[in-house]
Design a protein around this motif. Structure first.
Motif, short mmCIF file in Angstrom:
data_model
loop_
_atom_site.label_atom_id
_atom_site.label_comp_id
_atom_site.label_asym_id
_atom_site.label_seq_id
_atom_site.Cartn_x
_atom_site.Cartn_y
_atom_site.Cartn_z
N MET A 11 0.84 -1.21 0.00
CA MET A 11 0.00 0.00 0.00
C MET A 11 0.87 1.26 0.00
N GLN A 12 1.99 1.21 0.74
CA GLN A 12 2.87 2.37 0.78
C GLN A 12 3.52 2.59 -0.59
N LYS A 13 3.89 1.49 -1.25
CA LYS A 13 4.48 1.59 -2.60
C LYS A 13 3.45 2.16 -3.58
N LEU A 14 2.19 1.75 -3.41
CA LEU A 14 1.12 2.28 -4.27
C LEU A 14 1.02 3.80 -4.10
N GLY A 15 1.06 4.25 -2.84
CA GLY A 15 0.99 5.68 -2.57
C GLY A 15 2.14 6.44 -3.21
N GLY A 16 3.35 5.89 -3.09
CA GLY A 16 4.52 6.53 -3.70
C GLY A 16 4.43 6.58 -5.21
N SER A 17 3.94 5.49 -5.81
CA SER A 17 3.81 5.42 -7.27
C SER A 17 2.79 6.44 -7.78
N ILE A 18 1.68 6.58 -7.06
CA ILE A 18 0.66 7.56 -7.46
C ILE A 18 1.21 8.98 -7.35
N TYR A 19 1.98 9.24 -6.31
CA TYR A 19 2.57 10.58 -6.15
C TYR A 19 3.49 10.91 -7.32
#
Length: 718
Positions: free
Chosen positions: A1-9
């Motif tokens: 989930m944290q990687k998803l957040g970083g990718s979206i940013y």
């Protein structure tokens, strides 16, 4: 989930471009959705439909019919009234879409005092007559003191579609501005408050555009126009509210990228579990093979998926673009958590857990009292607003031309098929025996058959009449009741409207061995099949919902007591809701005319709210769990969790109540009841249950809250 957040940013601009393209594409088809909706959704492939097809094929009965209801003022003469009717039907002489056009001038019993009616019959289904109705609207003309109104099933179906669209617009006009005010109070700023509304509208638009493509394979009911926005707007705003609240907390002390990553990891996780609970709740409707339940399952599950996806991708991309500007355009100052009323409230609940728990349970149990009086009914003409011309005309038509004993809601149509011609002596004897048995039944009021039509009671005399009687008298009877190896019987029961006794009667008789093949139809058979399907299949859906929710919450919180409490509290609060619904609508309070509870309400409210209310459970317990991991103190964790989530849960509930409760001001009765039911259920759950009862029980059970068959969450994590 944290990687998803970083990718979206990092890819925020691409994410937004993809979403804008999706909005434009699906938005075009969302606008077309009303054109492919029809009917009230109560379609079931059972014996009723089989009998209806038999009546159309063998007895040449029309598939649907439109009633032209004529009225005159007292100052208008009989001659002028007759001329008005003749002129109307003269204009219809070239209306070749109808199978048959019947004028009241040509038939006896179709004119009475200041009223008259004519009929147009069709081979098409009621919901397929849109073009024909439009032509009739252009053809029919009123005159001073003289009026003709279209009514009947095809007009009611079309008017329900129109009323549903008007209701949706009205609910949005009421709900969205108030929701925006609640969001401003929650966040203090216009930018943060506007984002959840944007997410909600986008989720609904894309869902409705997606649902349009299913119209090629599935019959879609008009109620989908109300259900998708009702669920989608409330749920999307809830998710966005949770997400933005957490982001605002994190961005105060961290970079925008870190804040996005942490928010997706924490709030995003809660949104996934919440969405999963709602999704599974709606999936329980798939067990019920009735169009309206299948439609709501389809539209509801789609809007849940799209709401979750938009909250986890579109919203973080918007926040990444806004950065710390999320707090711009502030209009009110937001109170710090430690100094807020919620902190003092949380302490009060923790200090008096037993009193709080007893008080909450007493309120919930009091609401249960009226439930046992609940009367369920399939929505009919009374679903329309009372002022709609088609409803007014139909009610006047029934009052003037149909006796109470012969109203449709009391009618059972029976087709008996014999082995060989009906008029063979042995077959005629069997049929006569069945008719006499039915006539002797205590619940039967009137039986329309060759016996009643000929005015003959003796079997021998009737047989002789049907074989050798006057052709002018005989022909109408044979044409209506007899077809080679089949005979039609119409039974009118001595029961009230939507009577359980009537449904039991038709179920009992349709399972009897009558010695010939029998097919049962009519409104009572239709009701019996719908009720039977729901009563038989709903428990499977409810079991799926309860067991799946139990497993999901056990996996989320590593606890057995927390999921069990959540399920029991939900059942209790929903039961209380049903009691209040009975008190408001069935018993007629707050100026509402007493009306039966729509059959769809208990199933829909349970499946929708059971999942929706889990939002608050997940929001609250997730935050308590975070603090419990940090401190190892259950009481302190509960106070902190309640303090940090109370405002957001109250705001989310207020928005849910406003969005769904806005449908209370609409005209379509089942939708009105559904909106009020969901609003009441959410209010009870978010206040009495989630803010008082759950925290009080968390305090009383202590560390046992985090026990799972020998696995202790705190010790394991440490």
């Amino acid at each position: 989930m944290q990687k998803l957040g970083g990718s979206i940013y990092r890819n925020r601009k691409w994410v937004l471009l993809i979403w804008i393209a999706a909005i434009l594409f699906f938005g075009l088809f969302a606008l077309k959705l009303p054109t492919v909706l029809s009917g009230n959704g109560f379609e079931y492939k059972g014996e009723y439909n089989q009998t209806r097809k038999l009546l159309e094929k063998k007895f040449e009965q029309p598939n649907s019919s439109i009633i032209l209801f004529f009225e005159r003022e007292k100052t208008i003469s009989d001659k002028d009234f007759k001329q008005f009717i003749q002129d109307t039907f003269k204009r219809l002489s070239n209306f070749d879409s109808a199978r048959e056009i019947i004028s009241p001038i040509d038939r006896k019993g179709m004119v009475k005092n200041y009223y008259a009616y004519g009929l147009l019959t069709f081979d098409k289904k009621a919901e397929s007559l849109g073009e024909e109705i439009s032509k009739l609207n252009n053809t029919l003309k009123n005159q001073h003191g003289l009026k003709v109104t279209m009514t009947g099933e095809p007009i009611i179906v079309q008017d329900l579609n129109v009323a549903s669209q008007e209701d949706l617009a009205k609910a949005e006009m009421i709900g969205l501005p108030i929701a925006l005010v609640v969001l401003i109070l929650a966040f203090g700023g216009l930018i943060a408050a506007a984002l959840p509304i944007v997410i909600g509208v986008v989720s609904i638009l894309i869902t409705m555009g997606t649902v349009y493509f299913f119209s090629y394979r599935v019959d879609l009911t008009i109620f989908i126009l109300n259900i998708v926005p009702m669920i989608g707007l409330a749920l999307s705003i809830d998710f966005a509210l949770l997400f933005i609240n957490r982001y605002k907390e994190e961005v105060q002390q961290k970079s925008v990228e870190e804040a996005i990553e942490i928010t997706v990891r924490t709030a995003g996780r809660s949104i996934i579990f919440s969405g999963l609970c709602v999704f599974i709740g709606l999936s329980g409707l798939w067990f019920i093979k009735i169009d309206i339940f299948q439609n709501v399952a389809l539209g509801g599950m789609l809007v849940v998926l799209i709401s979750v996806f938009s909250a986890l991708t579109f919203l973080p991309a918007l926040l990444a673009l806004l950065g710390k500007n999320i707090n711009k355009l502030s209009v009110i100052r937001v109170t710090e958590q430690k100094n807020s009323i919620w902190y003092r409230f949380a302490q009060n609940v923790m200090n008096h857990p037993i009193i709080m728990a007893i008080l909450a349970l007493a309120i919930l149990l009091a609401g249960l009292i009226p439930v046992k009086q609940m009367i369920l009914a399939i929505p009919g003409t009374d679903s329309l607003p009372a002022n709609y011309p088609s409803r007014v005309a139909l009610e006047k038509f029934q009052e003037q031309f149909i006796t109470k004993e012969k109203r449709d809601e009391k009618k059972v149509t029976i087709v008996l098929q014999t082995n060989g011609p009906v008029m063979e002596r042995k077959n005629f004897n069997k049929i006569s025996t069945i008719i006499h048995r039915i006539e002797k039944d205590k619940l039967v009021n009137i039986v329309n058959s060759p016996y009643s039509a000929a005015g003959i009671r003796d079997e021998e005399q009737l047989y002789h009449f049907l074989q050798h009687g006057d052709i002018s008298l005989l022909s109408p009877i044979k044409d209506y009741f007899i077809r080679n190896d089949s005979i039609l019987i119409e039974v009118y029961l001595n029961t009230e409207k939507h009577s359980a006794k009537a449904r039991d009667w038709v179920d009992d008789w349709s399972h009897k061995n009558l010695g010939v093949q029998s097919f049962f139809g009519g409104p009572i058979k239709f009701e019996q099949e719908i009720f039977a399907e729901i009563y038989q299949k709903a428990p499977y859906g409810l079991l799926l919902i309860v067991m799946s929710t139990l497993v999901i919450l056990m996996a989320a919180f590593r606890s057995i007591l927390i999921p069990l409490k959540a399920i029991l509290m939900n059942v209790l609060s929903l039961s209380c809701t049903f009691g209040i619904i009975v008190w408001i609508f069935q018993q007629g309070h707050f100026g509402i005319k007493p009306v039966d509870v729509a059959l769809i309400l208990p199933v829909f409210v349970f499946t929708l709210v059971f999942g929706l209310s889990m939002d608050y459970e997940v929001f609250l317990i997730s935050r308590i769990q975070e603090f419990y991991l940090q401190t190892g103190d259950n009481t302190l964790a509960t106070i902190s969790g309640l303090t940090f989530t109370s405002k957001i849960i109250t705001s989310a509930a207020a928005i849910m109540i406003v969005v769904t409760g806005a449908f209370a001001f609409t005209g379509v009765m089942p939708v009105k009841q559904l909106g009020v039911g969901i609003a009441i259920a959410i209010f009870i759950d978010a206040t009495i249950v989630r803010m008082v009862l759950v925290p009080a029980l968390m305090r009383l059970l202590g560390d046992w809250n985090w026990w799972l068959f020998g696995y202790h969450f705190k010790r394991q994590q440490q």
